[in-house]
Enzyme design. Structure first.
Site, PDB file in Angstrom:
ATOM      1  N   SER A 147       8.067  10.350   3.275  1.00 45.20           N
ATOM      2  CA  SER A 147       7.027  10.920   2.415  1.00 45.20           C
ATOM      3  C   SER A 147       6.050   9.827   2.002  1.00 45.20           C
ATOM      4  O   SER A 147       6.399   8.638   1.984  1.00 45.20           O
ATOM      5  CB  SER A 147       7.662  11.533   1.163  1.00 45.20           C
ATOM      6  N   TYR A 170      13.485  11.560  -5.538  1.00 44.92           N
ATOM      7  CA  TYR A 170      12.671  11.700  -4.337  1.00 44.92           C
ATOM      8  C   TYR A 170      12.065  10.361  -3.932  1.00 44.92           C
ATOM      9  O   TYR A 170      12.082   9.991  -2.753  1.00 44.92           O
ATOM     10  CB  TYR A 170      11.567  12.728  -4.588  1.00 44.92           C
TER      11      TYR A 170
END
Length: 258
Positions: A147, A170
């Site tokens: 990401s 995350y």
């Protein structure tokens, strides 16, 4: 995609019944490969496989728990017996517990470890087991999903005025996925195994307008992406067009991280 040849390759996509994974499966099948939909959701996975087959594509569904060594090894055995080989693994699954997504001050140590363990740990386990199989096979290809938040620090300002946040788990997971990718690429040096990752920007999924506007302000044109915007990069990494691309992280974010 012009110039991309993955015809008849056997490509395992974990989490393929999900938002991004389903588009990956469709794109892989449209390019002539066998899309192996490996997921915990049998209903959604079989439905996607049936859809692909109805559109003249090649697809299989197999149950897979990326945190279970037995499950991963069973999948490798089943596919090897069925097709004689496995050409590629796409680590796309997104496991998380019910409390995932809390603000930093509300995240417990137990939840942090649980979410990092299942997501990052699952990517490690599948890469380890498929990597060892690829060594015996004589070749292989692994593509990990990372990401932009594994590349740049969170922009908390885009979440202001919404109930959304950027989970601390995350950031930890996706930055680690990028370095895990480099580790594996170097570890398997000389084994004819490639390991790369894709770091997408935000994906449209019914986010509030105030968030979308703030997010778009950092982008160069579109803003939030559709899952289909990532498929060209995946097909490139699965094909021989990228045969000397190894240990790399390809950012697809409409310039958001600049």
């Amino acid at each position: 995609m012009n110039g991309v040849d993955i015809d008849n390759k056997v490509v395992v996509i974990t989490g393929a019944a999900g938002r991004i994974g389903s588009e990956y499966a469709r794109a892989v099948a449209a390019a002539g490969a066998v899309a192996v939909i490996a997921d915990t959701s049998e209903e959604n996975g079989r439905k996607l496989a049936d859809e692909i087959i109805a559109n003249s594509g090649k697809a299989d569904f197999e149950l897979l728990d990326i945190t279970s060594k037995e499950s991963v090894q069973r999948l490798i055995t089943v596919l090897t017996e069925r097709y004689g080989r496995v050409d590629a693994l796409v680590n796309n699954a997104y496991p998380r517990n019910k409390r995932y997504g809390a603000r930093l001050e509300d995240v417990t140590y137990e939840d942090f470890c649980d979410n990092v363990g299942t997501h990052l740990g699952g990517y490690f386990l599948t890469s380890q087991q498929f990597g060892l199989h690829f060594q015996k096979q004589g070749y292989g290809n692994i593509v990990n999903m990372a990401s932009i938040y594994g590349v740049v620090a969170p922009r908390f300002e885009v979440y202001e005025g919404t109930r959304m946040t950027m989970p601390v788990e995350y950031a930890a997971i996706k930055s680690a996925v990028i370095h895990l990718t480099k580790y594996l690429a170097k570890y398997f040096k000389g084994s004819n195994i490639r390991v790369n990752c894709i770091s997408p920007g935000g994906i449209l999924d019914a986010q509030p307008v105030e968030f979308l506007d703030k997010y778009r302000a950092f982008s160069l044109s579109k803003g939030m992406l559709d899952p289909q915007d990532l498929t060209g990069t995946l097909l490139y990494l699965l094909s021989d067009m990228s045969k000397f691309v190894n240990g790399q992280n390809i950012v697809v974010d409409d310039g958001w991280a600049l």
